[in-house]
Design a protein around this motif. Sequence first.
Motif, PDB file in Angstrom:
ATOM      1  N   ASN A 101      -4.400   5.979   6.248  1.00  0.00           N
ATOM      2  CA  ASN A 101      -5.649   6.290   7.661  1.00  0.00           C
ATOM      3  C   ASN A 101      -4.874   7.195   8.568  1.00  0.00           C
ATOM      4  O   ASN A 101      -5.270   6.982   9.623  1.00  0.00           O
ATOM      5  CB  ASN A 101      -6.001   5.133   7.979  1.00  0.00           C
ATOM      6  N   PHE A 123      -3.830   4.039   0.286  1.00  0.00           N
ATOM      7  CA  PHE A 123      -4.759   3.830   1.385  1.00  0.00           C
ATOM      8  C   PHE A 123      -3.953   4.406   2.606  1.00  0.00           C
ATOM      9  O   PHE A 123      -3.021   3.855   3.309  1.00  0.00           O
ATOM     10  CB  PHE A 123      -4.826   2.474   1.810  1.00  0.00           C
ATOM     11  N   LEU A 166       0.594  -1.289  -0.056  1.00  0.00           N
ATOM     12  CA  LEU A 166       0.060  -0.016   0.076  1.00  0.00           C
ATOM     13  C   LEU A 166       0.996   1.232   0.051  1.00  0.00           C
ATOM     14  O   LEU A 166       1.939   1.256   0.464  1.00  0.00           O
ATOM     15  CB  LEU A 166      -0.976   0.013   1.196  1.00  0.00           C
TER      16      LEU A 166
END
Length: 199
Positions: free
Chosen positions: A122, A120, A85
Amino acid sequence: MICNEYTMECEPLCNHCRKKLRRCTESFYICHNEEKYLVWSVFYYSNIVKELIIRLKYKSDFACGEILAKYMLELVKSNELKFDLIAYVPMTKKAQKNRGYNQSEFLANYLSRFLNIPVFCNLIKTMDTKDQIGLSGEERWSNMEKCFEIKENKFIKNKNILIVDDVMTTGATAFNCAHRLKESGINNVCILTIAKSKV
């Protein structure tokens, strides 16, 4: 203009501009409190690279952003970096609204498009911090502590993640992002920046 002769289909900069580029030839580690993370930087922060970054970061010049991202992509491929990722250093909602975009997210999305690896992120930046420009090394570390948080997500557990940022100076910003990701259950974190600077 820096250069009127480049074309993205061929070489992103003309011969004259490319001669001014100072490449980083080896990876290195950022270390703090007995914790360390591997970093790759494409260039040193000087000359043409400095101007390209400033244009991307403060003048919404995405053509310059694509030039820089292309060199980042070349580094990933030539060194056969492996990760699942792509993340990026976040901005606060207020800061991103004021600028209109996050330059690190722009670079991450470019890499994602050509590597077919999802972005991705977060990571959340919870508070605005002083601009790192002009701060000492110790002040930069203090400035970045406790300003990043993680939105928990089981999808990232045991994944290998590449964090993308524009400039590495002391490494305080990228280190704290990596630290938060590691705490959330990431298998391995490495960092890629356009440029490496000095305090």
